[in-house]
Enzyme design. Structure first.
Site, mmCIF file in Angstrom:
data_model
loop_
_atom_site.group_PDB
_atom_site.id
_atom_site.type_symbol
_atom_site.label_atom_id
_atom_site.label_comp_id
_atom_site.label_asym_id
_atom_site.label_seq_id
_atom_site.Cartn_x
_atom_site.Cartn_y
_atom_site.Cartn_z
ATOM 1 N N SER A 286 0.854 -1.195 0.000
ATOM 2 C CA SER A 286 0.000 0.000 0.000
ATOM 3 C C SER A 286 0.887 1.240 0.000
ATOM 4 C CB SER A 286 -0.885 0.050 1.251
ATOM 5 O OG SER A 286 -0.188 0.604 2.346
ATOM 6 N N ASP A 287 0.340 2.365 -0.364
ATOM 7 C CA ASP A 287 1.040 3.614 -0.116
ATOM 8 C C ASP A 287 0.863 3.928 1.376
ATOM 9 O OD1 ASP A 287 2.410 5.981 -0.291
ATOM 10 O OD2 ASP A 287 1.472 6.594 -2.171
ATOM 11 N N PHE A 288 1.572 4.934 1.824
ATOM 12 C CA PHE A 288 1.677 5.239 3.251
ATOM 13 C C PHE A 288 0.300 5.498 3.888
ATOM 14 C CE2 PHE A 288 2.720 7.561 7.032
ATOM 15 C CZ PHE A 288 3.970 7.103 7.412
ATOM 16 N N GLY A 289 -0.134 4.568 4.713
ATOM 17 C CA GLY A 289 -1.403 4.766 5.425
ATOM 18 C C GLY A 289 -2.634 4.662 4.549
#
Ligand code: NOJ
Length: 743
Positions: A286-289
């Protein structure tokens, strides 16, 4: 499949439509040891492998691992750590993971290595302008070697988003507007990071991003929607990722939504396209968060819904939200998530670790970088200088103001970038701040020596000069043999979360420019920026303009050498420069209009009333120290078949009085087809170096795959019909020869 409870309607719909894809499916071939590991893991340890969390950081301690982080690591609840940039911490984490956990599974140690690590290379958009794949690859090799020294073993790079809106700050991180060029650059970057063998301990695993169509962001905004046609998704945004299916071990899912479903939970992209059509077994991060953002996107109500949506959608590793760690064991126990889905993701993470050599030799990269004495050694800086020199685009040079003569006695350097060091680096500068970037003033002083009166007038604010600064600038320019206006965007005006509605020179910079130009001295504007700055007034008023992007650690040396003719301008624009934001989108490969704008002003055609539709500077534009004449393209045969490419030759003559290198560009158009095709598509380029008066020929090979368009599934093909083959020095100046595609 029973409808998952609590998952709101949009997602439930997507899930229902793609139900056949959502069962974990047959286990992809994983090694026996991976299957044996999975068989021994608890649900918590499995969720732990999917947890990619950030290492701890504080002002006084820098990077460290808190007791809580160490404890989670020890309990096998961490699959990888992010933002690693300190060897001691990285080594300690690997020691805990391999020696103090029940199963001894090594961790991934990640960092964003975007355009260098200690030694910073030009911003990626500037690298793209260099049109030089060897240098792209070498820069990533160097970045990998430097990053390994600090314990990094994987990176979230390359960024392969095709940018269609220069308001979008992340235009700076990509290869520009051409999908073909982004594809070539992506391959070179992954080779540079990983070498031919991802287990090579001098390489780091690449994680190309952001899978989906991040570059199609609406309004140029980050983290939001991309509501585009499936054709645009498939033809413009996905090809750079498709090209890496055999080499990339990982892909990062985009933050934004496609067809109203965030990519982090979008089974159409992460399962149907990536797995079923492309057959990729790369791990999806995933991308950050991003999982936590599913709630704000309105497709998950609770953390558990978000975790369920992610794992069902095909997202395998959770960067920074810790939702997988917190929720997946419970979801599996409650029967909301099939255990096989969790195993599928764990298998992908372990396979990645195996493919990058971690399972066999978790300390190999530490050993390979043992005894490093210098973080940014001289050969790396030399490479950075060389690459920077090749990234500078000469946009305008009226009356051959440039290059300035080396015999000058006085030089004024004026503007916010006149003596700025760290601004040279742009965004994503890695650890580059510690390697002392060379400012423009320092580069000039070094080049010109103490005998030259260097009048440096820094301007504190990017929004404009104060009265005192302007007066000092005018005084410095008065009577100077050469005047350099070091202007443009600050490094922080592009990059992530750095979109702008006004992409002209910031604030009142033109006031300073005008005051200085009024002195009538030989003046060149050196324009910094991570996007094509829409400098309409500057282009009209300044005699010479050099676009330097953010040139990196050795930027000041590189720019100074070009301004004074020690190097020749070789770069070309990898993006079209709009005249104003109102023209966006403006790119060379637009679809035709039923009423094309032939001239301006015109009535009842695709024209704006107040400005031409053409860009200020077209894609591919860039001047040299000399002048070239590009002749008509000629073909060996007029019929293109699937088996026999057509050979195209283009005569070029150096009509100036200095030696120089021409870059001939090739564009193609399917003239008539069942669907409307772009008016031109950049497909190749060739360089030729010619002495004054010398003529030469460059040769291209046109093949059917270069004109293919998306048909269905993973299939691209062209239909028989006429093809325009266009060649010339830029997208704005081409000559055409027509051939026929008859497969
Ligand atoms: C968010 C960015 O979109 C992504 O490109 C980056 O890799 C992560 N943050 C981690 O820094």
């Amino acid at each position: 499949m029973p409808r998952p409870p609590h998952v709101p309607i949009v997602l439930a719909l997507a899930v229902a439509l793609l139900a056949p894809l959502l069962a974990a499916g047959p286990a992809r071939a994983a090694s026996e040891r991976i299957e044996a590991l999975i068989a021994r893991m608890t649900l918590e340890e499995k969720a732990g492998q999917l947890n990619f969390e950030t290492a701890d950081w504080s002002q006084d301690r820098g990077l460290y691992m808190s007791e809580e982080t160490e404890d989670r690591l020890r309990r096998g609840l961490v699959g990888g750590l992010f933002n690693i940039h300190a060897r001691g911490v990285a080594r300690r984490a690997q020691e805990i993971a391999t020696r103090e956990t029940r199963l001894g599974i090594p961790v991934m140690l990640g960092y964003d290595v975007i355009h260098g690590y200690d030694t910073v290379f030009p911003m990626p958009i500037g690298q793209a302008a260099a049109f030089d794949l060897e240098r792209v690859e070498r820069s990533e090799r160097i970045a990998a070697i430097e990053a390994i020294g600090d314990g990094v073993n994987m990176t979230f790079s390359p960024m392969l988003d095709t940018s269609r809106d220069p308001r979008w700050g992340r235009t700076a991180e990509g290869a520009g507007e051409s999908t073909w060029w982004a594809t070539e650059i992506g391959r070179a970057r992954v080779r540079g990071f990983q070498t031919a063998d991802p287990r090579d301990p001098t390489g780091i695993a690449a994680c190309p991003k952001h899978l989906g169509a991040n570059g199609a962001s609406k309004g140029g905004l980050d983290y939001t929607a991309m509501e585009i046609s499936e054709r645009e998704l498939r033809e413009v945004h996905l090809p750079p990722f498709r090209a890496l299916v055999d080499t990339a071990l990982c892909f990062m899912a985009a933050f934004n939504t496609y067809d109203s479903v965030p990519v982090a939970a979008n089974p159409f992209i992460l399962r149907r396209i990536l797995r079923e059509e492309w057959g990729s077994d790369a791990m999806v991060m995933s991308d950050f968060g991003a999982l936590s953002e599913l709630e704000r996107h309105g497709v998950a109500e609770t953390d558990a819904d978000a975790a369920e949506a992610g794992i069902r959608g095909g997202l395998q590793m959770d960067m920074a939200s810790t939702f997988y760690l917190a929720e997946l064991p419970g979801l599996v126990r409650a029967g909301r998530v099939p255990a096989a889905l969790l195993d599928e993701a764990v298998r992908a993470v372990l396979t990645l670790k195996e493919r990058m050599g971690l399972l066999d030799a978790p300390f190999a990269r530490f050993e390979a970088s043992e005894g490093r004495t210098e973080t940014s050694p001289a050969p790396h800086r030399a490479e950075a200088q060389d690459f920077a020199e090749r990234s500078l685009v000469l946009l305008k040079n009226e009356g051959d103001v440039l290059p300035f003569a080396r015999s000058v006695r006085s030089v004024a350097v004026i503007g916010p970038h006149a003596d700025a060091k760290f601004e040279m680096l742009g965004s994503w500068f890695g650890r580059g701040v510690f390697s002392r970037p060379v400012s423009l003033a320092a580069g000039l002083a070094d080049l010109l020596g103490p005998g030259v009166d260097l009048r440096i007038v820094p301007v504190a604010a990017f929004e404009g000069a104060t009265g005192d600064e302007t007066r000092a600038a005018v005084t410095a320019a008065r009577g100077a043999d050469a005047v350099i206006l070091a202007i443009g965007e600050a490094a922080g005006m592009s990059g992530e979360a750095a979109s702008r509605t006004d992409i002209d020179l910031p604030g009142r910079q033109m006031d300073l420019v005008r005051a200085v130009l009024a002195e009538g001295r030989p003046t060149a504007a050196v324009v910094f920026g991570g996007r094509p700055v829409a400098m309409e007034a500057l282009a009209a008023e300044a005699p010479a303009i050099l676009k330097v992007w953010f040139p990196g650690t050795m930027g000041g040396t590189a720019v100074a050498r070009l301004l004074f003719g020690d190097v020749e301008p070789l770069a070309r624009m990898p993006v079209s420069t709009p005249r104003s934001v109102g023209q966006i989108p403006v790119h060379h490969d637009r679809l035709p209009s039923g009423r094309p704008a032939i001239k301006w002003p015109d009535v009842y055609s695709s024209n704006y009333l107040d400005r031409p539709t053409t860009p200020l500077f077209p894609f591919g534009h860039g001047l040299t120290w000399t002048r070239f004449e590009f002749g008509e393209p000629a073909v060996d045969v007029r019929r293109l078949t699937d088996d026999a490419p057509v050979s195209v030759t283009v005569p070029v003559r150096n009509a100036g009085d200095r030696p120089g290198t021409a870059m001939v560009q090739l564009y193609l158009r399917s003239r008539f087809a069942p669907i409307s095709r772009p008016v031109m598509m950049f497909r190749a380029f060739e360089r030729i170096r010619l002495a004054p008066g010398e003529a030469g020929t460059v040769r291209f090979r046109v093949s059917a795959d270069q004109i293919a368009w998306w048909q269905a599934g993973d299939r691209f093909a062209a239909a028989p019909g006429p093809i325009d083959v266009m060649t010339g020095p830029s997208a704005g100046e081409v000559r055409t020869v027509r051939i026929d595609y008859m497969p």
